[in-house]
Design a protein around this motif. Structure first.
Motif, mmCIF file in Angstrom:
data_model
loop_
_atom_site.group_PDB
_atom_site.id
_atom_site.type_symbol
_atom_site.label_atom_id
_atom_site.label_comp_id
_atom_site.label_asym_id
_atom_site.label_seq_id
_atom_site.Cartn_x
_atom_site.Cartn_y
_atom_site.Cartn_z
ATOM 1 N N GLY A 219 -1.167 1.122 -8.425
ATOM 2 C CA GLY A 219 -0.056 0.116 -9.591
ATOM 3 C C GLY A 219 0.546 -1.157 -8.511
ATOM 4 O O GLY A 219 0.686 -2.367 -8.608
ATOM 5 N N LEU A 220 0.774 -0.143 -7.639
ATOM 6 C CA LEU A 220 1.154 -1.314 -5.498
ATOM 7 C C LEU A 220 0.006 -2.004 -6.105
ATOM 8 O O LEU A 220 -0.445 -3.252 -5.794
ATOM 9 C CB LEU A 220 1.656 -0.954 -4.817
ATOM 10 N N MET A 221 -1.271 -1.327 -5.401
ATOM 11 C CA MET A 221 -2.724 -1.930 -5.396
ATOM 12 C C MET A 221 -2.607 -3.299 -5.746
ATOM 13 O O MET A 221 -3.913 -4.130 -5.612
ATOM 14 C CB MET A 221 -3.512 -0.890 -4.518
ATOM 15 N N SER A 222 -3.293 -2.747 -7.368
ATOM 16 C CA SER A 222 -3.565 -3.960 -8.392
ATOM 17 C C SER A 222 -2.548 -4.885 -8.671
ATOM 18 O O SER A 222 -2.947 -6.470 -8.931
ATOM 19 C CB SER A 222 -3.846 -2.880 -9.768
ATOM 20 N N TYR A 223 -0.898 -4.987 -8.395
ATOM 21 C CA TYR A 223 -0.275 -5.562 -8.591
ATOM 22 C C TYR A 223 0.456 -6.666 -8.150
ATOM 23 O O TYR A 223 1.045 -7.105 -8.304
ATOM 24 C CB TYR A 223 0.765 -5.408 -10.141
ATOM 25 N N SER A 240 -3.551 -9.899 1.467
ATOM 26 C CA SER A 240 -4.834 -8.956 2.116
ATOM 27 C C SER A 240 -4.038 -7.718 2.957
ATOM 28 O O SER A 240 -4.996 -7.393 3.330
ATOM 29 C CB SER A 240 -6.182 -10.096 2.042
ATOM 30 N N ILE A 241 -3.078 -8.749 4.045
ATOM 31 C CA ILE A 241 -2.300 -8.707 4.960
ATOM 32 C C ILE A 241 -1.696 -7.397 3.954
ATOM 33 O O ILE A 241 -1.590 -6.015 4.484
ATOM 34 C CB ILE A 241 -1.658 -9.078 5.881
ATOM 35 N N LEU A 242 -1.099 -7.843 3.814
ATOM 36 C CA LEU A 242 -0.031 -6.552 2.783
ATOM 37 C C LEU A 242 -0.932 -5.303 2.171
ATOM 38 O O LEU A 242 -0.162 -3.788 2.696
ATOM 39 C CB LEU A 242 1.194 -7.487 1.279
ATOM 40 N N LEU A 243 -2.201 -5.673 1.451
ATOM 41 C CA LEU A 243 -2.500 -4.542 1.030
ATOM 42 C C LEU A 243 -3.017 -3.433 2.130
ATOM 43 O O LEU A 243 -3.707 -2.341 2.100
ATOM 44 C CB LEU A 243 -3.716 -4.958 0.323
ATOM 45 N N PHE A 244 -3.100 -4.251 2.888
ATOM 46 C CA PHE A 244 -4.359 -3.970 4.431
ATOM 47 C C PHE A 244 -3.462 -2.831 4.769
ATOM 48 O O PHE A 244 -3.641 -1.663 5.276
ATOM 49 C CB PHE A 244 -4.997 -4.497 5.324
ATOM 50 N N CYS A 245 -2.153 -2.918 4.755
ATOM 51 C CA CYS A 245 -0.769 -2.479 5.355
ATOM 52 C C CYS A 245 -0.960 -0.724 4.898
ATOM 53 O O CYS A 245 -0.231 0.306 4.982
ATOM 54 C CB CYS A 245 0.048 -3.536 5.449
ATOM 55 N N LEU A 246 -0.587 -1.191 3.363
ATOM 56 C CA LEU A 246 -0.411 0.074 2.889
ATOM 57 C C LEU A 246 -1.512 0.927 2.218
ATOM 58 O O LEU A 246 -1.011 1.554 2.705
ATOM 59 C CB LEU A 246 -0.025 -1.115 0.486
ATOM 60 N N LEU A 247 -2.654 0.491 2.225
ATOM 61 C CA LEU A 247 -3.339 1.179 2.547
ATOM 62 C C LEU A 247 -4.034 2.025 3.395
ATOM 63 O O LEU A 247 -4.738 3.215 3.294
ATOM 64 C CB LEU A 247 -5.267 0.643 2.442
ATOM 65 N N ALA A 248 -3.738 0.975 4.826
ATOM 66 C CA ALA A 248 -3.745 1.646 6.182
ATOM 67 C C ALA A 248 -2.756 2.759 6.267
ATOM 68 O O ALA A 248 -3.416 3.745 7.163
ATOM 69 C CB ALA A 248 -4.009 0.225 7.136
ATOM 70 N N GLY A 249 -1.705 2.832 5.544
ATOM 71 C CA GLY A 249 -0.222 3.769 5.989
ATOM 72 C C GLY A 249 -0.957 4.734 5.110
ATOM 73 O O GLY A 249 -1.162 5.888 6.076
ATOM 74 N N GLY A 250 -1.853 4.556 3.821
ATOM 75 C CA GLY A 250 -2.048 5.818 3.303
ATOM 76 C C GLY A 250 -3.398 6.444 3.851
ATOM 77 O O GLY A 250 -3.279 7.624 4.083
ATOM 78 N N ALA A 251 -4.440 5.691 4.878
ATOM 79 C CA ALA A 251 -5.049 6.238 5.574
ATOM 80 C C ALA A 251 -4.460 6.828 6.649
ATOM 81 O O ALA A 251 -4.922 8.435 7.150
ATOM 82 C CB ALA A 251 -6.206 5.564 6.283
ATOM 83 N N LEU A 252 -3.878 6.894 7.181
ATOM 84 C CA LEU A 252 -3.429 7.375 8.243
ATOM 85 C C LEU A 252 -2.387 8.322 7.603
ATOM 86 O O LEU A 252 -2.262 9.794 8.347
ATOM 87 C CB LEU A 252 -2.365 6.615 9.637
ATOM 88 N N GLY A 253 -1.372 8.217 7.086
ATOM 89 C CA GLY A 253 -0.632 9.624 5.864
ATOM 90 C C GLY A 253 -1.622 10.783 5.612
ATOM 91 O O GLY A 253 -0.998 11.900 5.780
ATOM 92 N N LEU A 293 8.601 -6.257 4.913
ATOM 93 C CA LEU A 293 7.110 -6.232 3.614
ATOM 94 C C LEU A 293 6.756 -5.229 4.877
ATOM 95 O O LEU A 293 5.844 -4.277 3.730
ATOM 96 C CB LEU A 293 6.880 -7.247 2.956
ATOM 97 N N PHE A 294 5.595 -5.826 5.614
ATOM 98 C CA PHE A 294 4.381 -5.498 6.227
ATOM 99 C C PHE A 294 4.480 -3.861 6.465
ATOM 100 O O PHE A 294 3.935 -3.270 6.409
ATOM 101 C CB PHE A 294 3.949 -5.643 7.377
ATOM 102 N N VAL A 295 6.228 -3.823 7.330
ATOM 103 C CA VAL A 295 6.445 -2.482 7.758
ATOM 104 C C VAL A 295 6.463 -1.485 6.994
ATOM 105 O O VAL A 295 6.351 0.046 6.749
ATOM 106 C CB VAL A 295 7.888 -2.687 8.788
ATOM 107 N N PHE A 296 6.943 -1.665 5.306
ATOM 108 C CA PHE A 296 7.574 -1.057 4.495
ATOM 109 C C PHE A 296 6.488 -0.449 3.687
ATOM 110 O O PHE A 296 5.931 0.392 2.962
ATOM 111 C CB PHE A 296 8.797 -1.123 3.628
ATOM 112 N N ALA A 297 4.985 -1.200 3.292
ATOM 113 C CA ALA A 297 3.553 -0.909 2.754
ATOM 114 C C ALA A 297 3.231 0.015 3.800
ATOM 115 O O ALA A 297 2.846 0.529 2.953
ATOM 116 C CB ALA A 297 3.634 -2.769 2.764
ATOM 117 N N PHE A 298 3.828 -0.398 4.661
ATOM 118 C CA PHE A 298 2.748 0.803 5.631
ATOM 119 C C PHE A 298 3.555 2.262 5.718
ATOM 120 O O PHE A 298 2.749 3.479 5.286
ATOM 121 C CB PHE A 298 2.887 0.500 7.486
ATOM 122 N N LEU A 299 4.370 1.808 5.276
ATOM 123 C CA LEU A 299 5.813 3.456 4.693
ATOM 124 C C LEU A 299 5.234 3.997 3.802
ATOM 125 O O LEU A 299 5.014 5.142 3.903
ATOM 126 C CB LEU A 299 6.621 3.511 5.570
#
Length: 385
Positions: A219-223, A240-253, A293-299
């Motif tokens: 939902g977050l990734m698509s909308y 694109s940067i916001l999505l990258f932060c969200l997905l990069a956080g997922g990768a490290l997590g 927004l970038f920080v919390f997208a990553f978290l």
């Protein structure tokens, strides 16, 4: 633990999931190219999730019965071809066919690759599987900015660029790994002599947990692109940067979650991370500051996706002699069913606005927390020898 094999499979996972995350990232471009409404973009997501996730159960089922390791490279190839030619589609229906082909490749890859990876994990199953899963989350993180770059640089035909990345990897995996016989590892010696009870109710709650987690993530990734495109029309790079932060956080997590589960247990990991997701997600969806927004997208990505490999390991413990099927259920059917639910967000957006979608996303972690509390770990009934 066989690091070489796990890293090589992880690289294949990167390529496959670049293609899987490419489709949601391309939705704004497809919407503009074909003049689609939100419901039609939801259909694209529906086709993507049915073919890339739900069908994984079938591939897992036949993969446990036959040696079909070739599906690993065939899956990468099909996933890449579908996305590569999606930018050249002349109409909406051809686009759906190409998306389906790509999804079929994703479905073919995951159960067999998870099964293959489980042969190389050694005693630390969650950590070993997290290394393989890390590749998928890196792929999800790379996919959106890569597609944004290719399309902005070369227009819609830029989607062909994914082939230049995927073809060399297909050749390497085939030559360096699949041409060799699978070696039985320490992991098999430890786990095969143990017969586990199958708690179908707990397995159901595990599937529901994955489903709710998927609704939140997809939902977050698509909308998110639609939400911020409305306010930042002159800053396409922001999304694109916001999505990258969200997905990069997922990768490290993913790596963190695997190590945590090996220390405090899988159930405690599922519960703790989802409670954290509930809190962080509410903050993320209601802040305005760009840096925050970038920080919390990553978290949010970090804690939410940290349990990806953990849920696969737990599913394999419920079905220890059908690991490909277990992987197909945990990484395919449950995620795909959640993805189908996400496609309904398009209808919600058309009738109630994007804000309603994000209210739903804020509430979903509550249901996942309840499911994690109701899961009981499988207990060994008999140890042979």
């Amino acid at each position: 633990m066989n690091w070489f094999a796990l890293i090589l499979l992880s690289i294949g996972h990167i390529i496959t999931d670049i293609n899987q995350s490419a489709v949601p990232a391309c939705l704004p471009f497809f919407k503009k190219e074909f003049g689609l409404n939100y419901a039609q973009t939801g259909v694209i997501l529906l086709v993507t999730n049915v073919f890339s996730s739900v069908i994984q159960v079938y591939f897992g089922y036949i993969g446990d019965k036959k040696n079909m390791r070739y599906l690993i490279v065939l899956g990468i190839l099909l996933a890449s071809l579908g996305v590569a030619f999606s930018g050249l589609a002349h109409n909406f229906y051809l686009l759906l066919v190409l998306v389906a082909i790509s999804g079929l490749g994703v479905s073919a890859f995951h159960p067999m690759a998870f099964n293959e990876a489980s042969n190389y994990t050694g005693a630390n199953k969650a950590t070993g599987m997290s290394i393989f899963s890390l590749g998928g989350n890196i792929g999800f993180a790379i996919g959106p900015p890569l597609m944004y770059f290719l399309i902005y640089k070369f227009d819609m035909k830029g989607t062909l660029g994914v082939l230049f990345v995927s073809l060399p990897i297909v050749i390497l995996i085939q030559i360096l790994l699949l041409n060799k016989k699978t070696k039985k590892t320490e992991n098999k010696k430890i786990n095969l002599p143990i017969e586990f009870s199958v708690d179908r109710i707990s397995l159901l709650f595990l599937i529901l947990y994955i489903l709710f987690r998927t609704w939140i993530y997809f939902g977050l990734m698509s909308y998110l692109p639609f939400k911020y495109a409305m306010y930042l029309k002159d800053q396409p790079s922001f999304v694109s940067i916001l999505l990258f932060c969200l997905l990069a956080g997922g990768a490290l997590g993913t790596v963190f979650g695997g190590m945590l589960a090996d220390r405090i247990g899988t159930k405690n990991t599922l519960l703790t991370t989802m409670i954290m997701t509930l809190i962080l997600n509410i903050i993320f969806n209601n802040i305005k500051n760009e840096v925050a927004l970038f920080v919390f997208a990553f978290l949010v990505g970090f804690v939410l996706i940290s349990t990806f490999s953990v849920t696969v390991v737990l599913a394999q413990e419920f079905l220890p002699h059908k690991k490909a099927l277990a992987s197909g259920i945990a990484a395919g059917f449950a995620i795909g069913t959640g993805g189908i639910g996400v496609s309904l967000f398009g209808v919600v957006s058309d009738y109630f606005g994007l804000g309603a979608v994000f209210y739903i996303i804020e509430v979903l972690p509550v249901f996942a927390v309840i499911c994690s509390m109701l899961i009981k770990k499988p207990k060994p009934l008999k140890i042979y020898g």
